[in-house]
Design a protein around this motif. Structure first.
Motif, short mmCIF file in Angstrom:
data_model
loop_
_atom_site.label_atom_id
_atom_site.label_comp_id
_atom_site.label_asym_id
_atom_site.label_seq_id
_atom_site.Cartn_x
_atom_site.Cartn_y
_atom_site.Cartn_z
N VAL A 120 -13.81 19.25 16.60
CA VAL A 120 -14.36 17.92 16.85
C VAL A 120 -14.93 17.30 15.59
CG1 VAL A 120 -16.57 18.96 17.58
CG2 VAL A 120 -16.02 16.62 18.29
N VAL A 121 -14.78 15.98 15.47
CA VAL A 121 -15.49 15.17 14.48
C VAL A 121 -16.40 14.25 15.26
CG1 VAL A 121 -15.26 13.31 12.79
CG2 VAL A 121 -13.75 15.28 12.66
N ASP A 122 -17.67 14.16 14.83
CA ASP A 122 -18.68 13.45 15.61
C ASP A 122 -19.37 12.38 14.76
OD1 ASP A 122 -20.65 13.51 18.05
OD2 ASP A 122 -21.91 13.53 16.27
N ILE A 123 -19.61 11.20 15.38
CA ILE A 123 -20.38 10.14 14.70
C ILE A 123 -21.54 9.65 15.55
CG2 ILE A 123 -18.39 9.28 13.36
CD1 ILE A 123 -18.72 6.79 15.45
N SER A 124 -21.95 10.45 16.54
CA SER A 124 -22.95 9.94 17.49
C SER A 124 -24.37 9.94 16.94
CB SER A 124 -22.90 10.74 18.79
OG SER A 124 -23.18 12.10 18.58
N PHE A 125 -24.60 10.63 15.80
CA PHE A 125 -25.91 10.57 15.10
C PHE A 125 -27.07 10.90 16.04
CE2 PHE A 125 -23.55 6.90 12.89
CZ PHE A 125 -22.82 7.78 12.11
N PHE A 126 -26.94 12.01 16.75
CA PHE A 126 -28.01 12.40 17.68
C PHE A 126 -29.24 12.90 16.91
CE2 PHE A 126 -24.53 15.56 17.58
CZ PHE A 126 -25.16 16.62 16.94
N PRO A 127 -30.42 12.76 17.51
CA PRO A 127 -31.66 13.14 16.80
C PRO A 127 -31.84 14.64 16.61
CG PRO A 127 -32.16 12.35 19.03
CD PRO A 127 -30.71 12.09 18.79
N GLU A 128 -31.19 15.45 17.45
CA GLU A 128 -31.34 16.90 17.34
C GLU A 128 -30.65 17.43 16.07
OE1 GLU A 128 -31.05 15.81 21.76
OE2 GLU A 128 -30.02 15.30 19.91
N ASN A 129 -31.01 18.64 15.67
CA ASN A 129 -30.41 19.27 14.49
C ASN A 129 -29.09 19.95 14.87
OD1 ASN A 129 -29.76 20.66 12.17
ND2 ASN A 129 -31.67 21.81 12.04
N ALA A 130 -27.99 19.39 14.39
CA ALA A 130 -26.66 19.91 14.74
C ALA A 130 -26.46 21.35 14.26
CB ALA A 130 -25.58 19.01 14.13
N LEU A 131 -27.14 21.73 13.19
CA LEU A 131 -26.95 23.08 12.63
C LEU A 131 -27.37 24.16 13.63
CD1 LEU A 131 -28.21 22.36 9.00
CD2 LEU A 131 -25.84 22.62 9.74
N GLU A 132 -28.15 23.80 14.65
CA GLU A 132 -28.53 24.75 15.69
C GLU A 132 -27.32 25.20 16.51
OE1 GLU A 132 -31.52 22.92 18.11
OE2 GLU A 132 -32.95 22.72 16.44
N LEU A 133 -26.22 24.45 16.44
CA LEU A 133 -25.00 24.78 17.19
C LEU A 133 -24.01 25.59 16.35
CD1 LEU A 133 -24.43 21.33 18.97
CD2 LEU A 133 -25.36 23.42 19.99
N ASP A 134 -24.40 25.96 15.15
CA ASP A 134 -23.48 26.65 14.24
C ASP A 134 -22.97 27.96 14.82
OD1 ASP A 134 -22.14 26.81 11.61
OD2 ASP A 134 -23.48 28.51 11.28
N ALA A 135 -23.89 28.79 15.35
CA ALA A 135 -23.49 30.10 15.91
C ALA A 135 -22.56 29.90 17.09
CB ALA A 135 -24.74 30.88 16.32
N LEU A 136 -22.85 28.91 17.94
CA LEU A 136 -21.99 28.62 19.09
C LEU A 136 -20.60 28.21 18.65
CD1 LEU A 136 -21.93 28.23 22.25
CD2 LEU A 136 -22.47 25.82 21.81
N ALA A 137 -20.51 27.37 17.60
CA ALA A 137 -19.21 26.93 17.09
C ALA A 137 -18.40 28.10 16.55
CB ALA A 137 -19.40 25.87 16.02
N LYS A 138 -19.06 28.97 15.80
CA LYS A 138 -18.36 30.15 15.26
C LYS A 138 -17.89 31.08 16.37
CE LYS A 138 -20.49 30.02 10.69
NZ LYS A 138 -21.70 30.35 9.92
N GLU A 139 -18.75 31.26 17.37
CA GLU A 139 -18.42 32.12 18.52
C GLU A 139 -17.18 31.60 19.25
OE1 GLU A 139 -20.56 32.67 22.79
OE2 GLU A 139 -21.89 32.76 21.06
N ALA A 174 -16.66 21.95 13.81
CA ALA A 174 -17.32 20.72 14.26
C ALA A 174 -17.93 20.02 13.06
CB ALA A 174 -18.39 21.05 15.29
N ILE A 175 -17.39 18.85 12.72
CA ILE A 175 -17.87 18.08 11.57
C ILE A 175 -18.69 16.92 12.11
CG2 ILE A 175 -17.19 16.80 9.50
CD1 ILE A 175 -14.51 18.48 9.66
N VAL A 176 -19.98 16.92 11.78
CA VAL A 176 -20.93 15.99 12.42
C VAL A 176 -21.41 14.92 11.44
CG1 VAL A 176 -21.70 17.73 14.08
CG2 VAL A 176 -22.88 17.53 11.88
N ASP A 177 -22.09 13.90 11.97
CA ASP A 177 -22.67 12.83 11.14
C ASP A 177 -21.65 12.18 10.23
OD1 ASP A 177 -25.16 13.07 12.22
OD2 ASP A 177 -26.16 13.81 10.42
N CYS A 178 -20.44 11.99 10.77
CA CYS A 178 -19.32 11.65 9.89
C CYS A 178 -19.02 10.15 9.90
CB CYS A 178 -18.09 12.44 10.33
SG CYS A 178 -16.96 12.72 8.99
N GLY A 179 -20.03 9.33 9.53
CA GLY A 179 -19.84 7.89 9.47
C GLY A 179 -19.96 7.37 8.06
N VAL A 180 -20.70 6.27 7.90
CA VAL A 180 -20.89 5.70 6.56
C VAL A 180 -22.17 6.26 5.94
CG1 VAL A 180 -21.93 3.52 7.41
CG2 VAL A 180 -20.89 3.61 5.16
#
Length: 381
Positions: free
Chosen positions: A92-111, A116-122
């Motif tokens: 997934v590529v994400d541009i929703s700019f949510f307030p939470e820290n996306a890096l908290e999902l790193d272990a889940l993504a690897k598992e 998952a590439i986040v904050d991918c806007g301007v």
């Protein structure tokens, strides 16, 4: 051809779906059927699907049929949506700019063997990519981004239009702003340190503190001075501060004629009409990214990237949708072409550090007339 699902049919989501549909099979999903049907009329190649992303099981069953996901839902829905996408094992590529820290999902993504590439806007997005690239080239000491999307025609009192949800804009005005000064993370209220700055083609704009560094605070802690500021036409900040300090952005509910409502809900409803960007309304994006550090010859080098972009009448695409959306579609395409294969959560600075990825993104944007102009100066010793 890759089968891509784009979640969110707002101005940016629909622009991304249109861009990706040139080379891929694209389905655009949203809760609003009217919005989807309107986009289908303009872009017959795009398939449409009514989906409520808050219904997790329904979203999970929807994801099964797709190879890749682009997420463009409002920020308050972003974290749980991307979490569901990752749990479904979809890149997934994400541009929703949510307030939470996306890096908290790193272990889940690897598992789940997911990229998952986040904050991918301007910004966040392109300024991270530029920083990631120059972090490999220079021993950086300073990084600053000034960025804003503005209407061409000013309308009193706010002189502002939003190409995305007003509640996300209000979040930008209320979330405490973090920046780095002399190696220390400083937290201040948003809308502070207001300064006037000159820009070619636009003239004088005001800049103010906003919380745009996000992942950079954690991935680039060695850079001693880092700041991101938002740009608006002069006078905007004062009017927003009046609303903020008068309690119009409060989430604490109040009773009115027997009904409970939060001032924020009320204000968002009013500002939705006041700030709503018309579909063919002309607007522009201005950004200046400045970096300073020591090069391999031991000289102090300053690199500045300037962006000025306008609404495209030919494709009827807003500038903010172009500059935000095409950054995300560039990254989606470079991933699909195998230029980046690592697994986990990746903010854009970890993509831009790779020269092939950095050049691919700049060229992709240039092909769509989104041009970043670079100047470099060497300070005399």
């Amino acid at each position: 051809m890759t089968n891509i699902l784009v979640l969110g049919a707002g101005m940016v989501g629909s622009a991304m779906a249109a861009d990706l549909s040139a080379n891929h099979t694209v389905t655009l999903a949203d809760i609003s059927l009217n919005r989807l049907e309107h986009i289908k009329e303009k872009h017959p190649k795009i398939e449409i699907l009514q989906v409520d992303v808050t219904h997790k099981e329904k979203l999970q069953s929807t994801l099964v049929d797709f190879d890749f996901v682009v997420c463009a839902v409002p920020g308050f829905l972003g974290f749980e949506t991307i979490k569901t996408v990752i749990e479904a094992g979809k890149n997934v590529v994400d541009i929703s700019f949510f307030p939470e820290n996306a890096l908290e999902l790193d272990a889940l993504a690897k598992e789940n063997n997911v990229t998952a590439i986040v904050d991918c806007g301007v910004a966040p997005g392109m300024h991270n990519i530029i920083l990631g690239y120059y972090n490999e080239k220079l021993k950086l000491t300073d990084f600053e981004t000034l960025v804003g999307g503005l209407p061409k025609v000013k309308k009193w009192p706010f002189n502002y239009k939003a190409p995305f949800s007003p509640i996300d804009v209000i979040e930008e005005y209320t979330r405490p702003a973090r920046y780095v000064e002399n190696g220390n993370i400083i937290t201040r209220e948003a809308l502070t340190d207001c300064e006037l700055v000159e820009f070619d083609k636009v003239g004088t704009l005001e800049s103010f503190n906003s919380d745009g560094l996000r992942s950079i605070l954690y991935t680039m802690p060695h850079i001693k001075n880092m700041k991101e500021k938002t740009l608006r036409y002069p006078g905007h900040v004062e009017y927003v501060k009046v609303l903020k300090d008068s309690g119009f952005f409060s989430e604490k509910k109040i009773m009115i004629n027997g009904a409970e409502i939060s001032p924020l809900e009320f204000t968002s409803k009013i500002l939705f009409n006041e700030w709503k960007l018309g579909e063919t309304e002309e607007e522009l994006t201005v950004m200046r990214v400045s970096l300073k550090g020591k090069n391999k010859s031991g000289q102090i080098e300053q690199v500045v990237y300037n962006l000025y972009d306008e609404y495209c009448p030919e494709t009827q695409t807003s500038s903010m949708a172009r500059t935000t959306g095409y950054t995300a579609t560039a990254v989606a395409n470079l991933f699909l072409e195998g230029l980046f294969t690592e697994k986990g959560i990746f903010p854009p600075e970890l993509i831009g550090k790779h020269e092939a990825c950095f050049n691919y993104i700049l060229n992709y944007l240039k092909e769509r007339s989104v041009n970043y102009i670079k100047t470099t100066t060497i300070q005399k010793m």
